[in-house]
Motif scaffolding. Structure first.
Motif, PDB file in Angstrom:
ATOM      1  N   ALA A  49      16.482  17.600  -4.678  1.00 29.00           N
ATOM      2  CA  ALA A  49      16.233  16.175  -4.935  1.00 29.00           C
ATOM      3  C   ALA A  49      14.734  15.898  -4.942  1.00 29.00           C
ATOM      4  O   ALA A  49      14.240  15.128  -5.768  1.00 29.00           O
ATOM      5  N   TYR A  50      13.990  16.554  -4.053  1.00 25.02           N
ATOM      6  CA  TYR A  50      12.542  16.372  -4.011  1.00 25.02           C
ATOM      7  C   TYR A  50      11.902  16.905  -5.293  1.00 25.02           C
ATOM      8  O   TYR A  50      11.038  16.258  -5.875  1.00 25.02           O
ATOM      9  N   ARG A  51      12.329  18.077  -5.745  1.00 23.05           N
ATOM     10  CA  ARG A  51      11.786  18.642  -6.980  1.00 23.05           C
ATOM     11  C   ARG A  51      12.029  17.709  -8.158  1.00 23.05           C
ATOM     12  O   ARG A  51      11.140  17.475  -8.982  1.00 23.05           O
ATOM     13  N   LYS A  52      13.234  17.183  -8.230  1.00 22.88           N
ATOM     14  CA  LYS A  52      13.555  16.272  -9.331  1.00 22.88           C
ATOM     15  C   LYS A  52      12.669  15.027  -9.266  1.00 22.88           C
ATOM     16  O   LYS A  52      12.107  14.599 -10.274  1.00 22.88           O
ATOM     17  N   MET A  53      12.522  14.478  -8.078  1.00 19.66           N
ATOM     18  CA  MET A  53      11.692  13.294  -7.895  1.00 19.66           C
ATOM     19  C   MET A  53      10.236  13.604  -8.257  1.00 19.66           C
ATOM     20  O   MET A  53       9.574  12.829  -8.948  1.00 19.66           O
ATOM     21  N   LEU A  54       9.740  14.775  -7.828  1.00 17.68           N
ATOM     22  CA  LEU A  54       8.340  15.137  -8.038  1.00 17.68           C
ATOM     23  C   LEU A  54       8.016  15.412  -9.492  1.00 17.68           C
ATOM     24  O   LEU A  54       6.976  15.020  -9.983  1.00 17.68           O
ATOM     25  N   TYR A  55       8.916  16.055 -10.213  1.00 17.76           N
ATOM     26  CA  TYR A  55       8.589  16.517 -11.559  1.00 17.76           C
ATOM     27  C   TYR A  55       9.256  15.754 -12.692  1.00 17.76           C
ATOM     28  O   TYR A  55       8.903  15.937 -13.836  1.00 17.76           O
ATOM     29  N   GLU A  56      10.206  14.892 -12.383  1.00 19.54           N
ATOM     30  CA  GLU A  56      10.828  14.109 -13.445  1.00 19.54           C
ATOM     31  C   GLU A  56      10.453  12.634 -13.357  1.00 19.54           C
ATOM     32  O   GLU A  56      10.544  11.917 -14.328  1.00 19.54           O
ATOM     33  N   SER A  57      10.034  12.209 -12.204  1.00 21.67           N
ATOM     34  CA  SER A  57       9.636  10.815 -12.021  1.00 21.67           C
ATOM     35  C   SER A  57       8.223  10.624 -12.566  1.00 21.67           C
ATOM     36  O   SER A  57       7.451  11.568 -12.672  1.00 21.67           O
ATOM     37  N   THR A  58       7.878   9.408 -12.903  1.00 23.64           N
ATOM     38  CA  THR A  58       6.508   9.125 -13.338  1.00 23.64           C
ATOM     39  C   THR A  58       5.620   8.791 -12.144  1.00 23.64           C
ATOM     40  O   THR A  58       4.412   8.694 -12.291  1.00 23.64           O
ATOM     41  N   ALA A  59       6.211   8.625 -10.966  1.00 18.90           N
ATOM     42  CA  ALA A  59       5.431   8.330  -9.766  1.00 18.90           C
ATOM     43  C   ALA A  59       4.884   9.624  -9.164  1.00 18.90           C
ATOM     44  O   ALA A  59       5.461  10.691  -9.335  1.00 18.90           O
ATOM     45  N   LEU A  60       3.767   9.528  -8.462  1.00 22.31           N
ATOM     46  CA  LEU A  60       3.191  10.669  -7.756  1.00 22.31           C
ATOM     47  C   LEU A  60       3.727  10.704  -6.336  1.00 22.31           C
ATOM     48  O   LEU A  60       3.787   9.676  -5.663  1.00 22.31           O
ATOM     49  N   PHE A  61       4.107  11.885  -5.886  1.00 17.74           N
ATOM     50  CA  PHE A  61       4.566  12.060  -4.518  1.00 17.74           C
ATOM     51  C   PHE A  61       3.754  13.181  -3.893  1.00 17.74           C
ATOM     52  O   PHE A  61       3.554  14.214  -4.505  1.00 17.74           O
ATOM     53  N   GLY A  62       3.301  12.972  -2.684  1.00 17.15           N
ATOM     54  CA  GLY A  62       2.483  13.963  -2.010  1.00 17.15           C
ATOM     55  C   GLY A  62       1.126  13.386  -1.697  1.00 17.15           C
ATOM     56  O   GLY A  62       0.884  12.185  -1.843  1.00 17.15           O
ATOM     57  N   THR A  63       0.240  14.241  -1.266  1.00 18.08           N
ATOM     58  CA  THR A  63      -1.108  13.818  -0.898  1.00 18.08           C
ATOM     59  C   THR A  63      -2.065  14.148  -2.030  1.00 18.08           C
ATOM     60  O   THR A  63      -2.123  15.289  -2.487  1.00 18.08           O
ATOM     61  N   HIS A  64      -2.822  13.145  -2.474  1.00 20.80           N
ATOM     62  CA  HIS A  64      -3.787  13.370  -3.554  1.00 20.80           C
ATOM     63  C   HIS A  64      -4.725  14.501  -3.150  1.00 20.80           C
ATOM     64  O   HIS A  64      -5.166  14.585  -2.021  1.00 20.80           O
ATOM     65  N   GLY A  65      -5.014  15.353  -4.106  1.00 20.01           N
ATOM     66  CA  GLY A  65      -5.828  16.525  -3.857  1.00 20.01           C
ATOM     67  C   GLY A  65      -4.985  17.762  -3.619  1.00 20.01           C
ATOM     68  O   GLY A  65      -5.452  18.878  -3.801  1.00 20.01           O
ATOM     69  N   TYR A  66      -3.737  17.574  -3.219  1.00 24.42           N
ATOM     70  CA  TYR A  66      -2.823  18.687  -2.986  1.00 24.42           C
ATOM     71  C   TYR A  66      -1.717  18.728  -4.046  1.00 24.42           C
ATOM     72  O   TYR A  66      -0.952  19.668  -4.119  1.00 24.42           O
ATOM     73  N   ILE A  67      -1.614  17.683  -4.834  1.00 27.43           N
ATOM     74  CA  ILE A  67      -0.611  17.590  -5.893  1.00 27.43           C
ATOM     75  C   ILE A  67      -1.148  18.337  -7.111  1.00 27.43           C
ATOM     76  O   ILE A  67      -2.293  18.150  -7.497  1.00 27.43           O
ATOM     77  N   PRO A 110      -2.102  19.474 -10.959  1.00 29.82           N
ATOM     78  CA  PRO A 110      -2.572  18.647 -12.072  1.00 29.82           C
ATOM     79  C   PRO A 110      -1.460  18.141 -12.981  1.00 29.82           C
ATOM     80  O   PRO A 110      -1.524  17.003 -13.444  1.00 29.82           O
ATOM     81  N   GLU A 111      -0.446  18.949 -13.230  1.00 30.29           N
ATOM     82  CA  GLU A 111       0.608  18.520 -14.160  1.00 30.29           C
ATOM     83  C   GLU A 111       1.381  17.309 -13.646  1.00 30.29           C
ATOM     84  O   GLU A 111       1.950  16.556 -14.419  1.00 30.29           O
ATOM     85  N   ALA A 112       1.382  17.093 -12.334  1.00 32.46           N
ATOM     86  CA  ALA A 112       2.069  15.927 -11.780  1.00 32.46           C
ATOM     87  C   ALA A 112       1.342  14.624 -12.115  1.00 32.46           C
ATOM     88  O   ALA A 112       1.932  13.560 -12.060  1.00 32.46           O
ATOM     89  N   TYR A 113       0.062  14.720 -12.482  1.00 27.14           N
ATOM     90  CA  TYR A 113      -0.726  13.533 -12.828  1.00 27.14           C
ATOM     91  C   TYR A 113      -0.518  13.097 -14.275  1.00 27.14           C
ATOM     92  O   TYR A 113      -0.947  12.020 -14.654  1.00 27.14           O
ATOM     93  N   LYS A 114       0.083  13.951 -15.079  1.00 30.98           N
ATOM     94  CA  LYS A 114       0.274  13.615 -16.491  1.00 30.98           C
ATOM     95  C   LYS A 114       1.349  12.552 -16.629  1.00 30.98           C
ATOM     96  O   LYS A 114       2.397  12.626 -15.989  1.00 30.98           O
ATOM     97  N   GLU A 115       1.105  11.580 -17.497  1.00 29.48           N
ATOM     98  CA  GLU A 115       2.125  10.562 -17.735  1.00 29.48           C
ATOM     99  C   GLU A 115       3.334  11.178 -18.416  1.00 29.48           C
ATOM    100  O   GLU A 115       4.465  10.863 -18.081  1.00 29.48           O
TER     101      GLU A 115
END
Length: 155
Positions: A32-50, A52-57
């Motif tokens: 569920a976390y993977r789906k939320m992290l990589y399919e959602s448009t929201a960022l999850f986690g701590t900036h700097g540790y996320i 780069p691909e998670a920042y793409k719209e």
């Protein structure tokens, strides 16, 4: 995307140190976390540790499938850099600046430069590969990282 010093716990018992990874903020099944992290448009986690691909719209399917199979390889590289340098990465003051730094590769300067002469070269190489801009250029599993460490110990 939240493997960071604040989430690493060290316990010393009878001359043995145990290391535990903890993050109560995102307690839920890993799928569920993977789906939320990589399919959602929201960022999850701590900036700097996320990664780069998670920042793409718009995330390419290859970024989702590769990164979702090992979401913490990137943040492991950042964690190693932080531990070797003794300081947290510089996080931009705004989400827009942080997003730009991640997407244009500016974050790599902190992660790949400025290590002391005592920093083990194998760890610097691991940091470099864990934090590559493209997910498919990174290690694909923690087993690969362990293999790299093990091969250097054999020399």
């Amino acid at each position: 995307g939240d493997l960071k010093p604040a989430n690493v716990l060290f316990f010393e018992r009878e001359n043995c140190i145990s290391v535990l990874v903890n993050d109560f903020e995102h307690m839920q099944p890993l799928d569920a976390y993977r789906k939320m992290l990589y399919e959602s448009t929201a960022l999850f986690g701590t900036h700097g540790y996320i990664p780069p691909e998670a920042y793409k719209e718009e995330r390419k399917e290859e970024d989702r499938s590769i990164a979702a199979s090992h979401p913490d390889i990137f943040s492991y590289g950042v964690l190693l850099a932080t531990l070797l340098k003794g300081q947290e990465p510089q996080i931009s003051s705004s989400v827009q600046e942080q997003t730009a730094a991640m997407l244009n590769g500016a974050y790599r300067k902190y992660l790949t430069e400025g290590f002391s002469a005592e920093a083990p070269p194998v760890l610097v190489k691991i940091i470099d590969k864990c934090t590559k801009p493209l997910s498919y250029d990174r290690f694909q599993s923690f087993a690969e990282i362990l293999d790299k460490l093990y091969s250097c110990m054999q020399l």
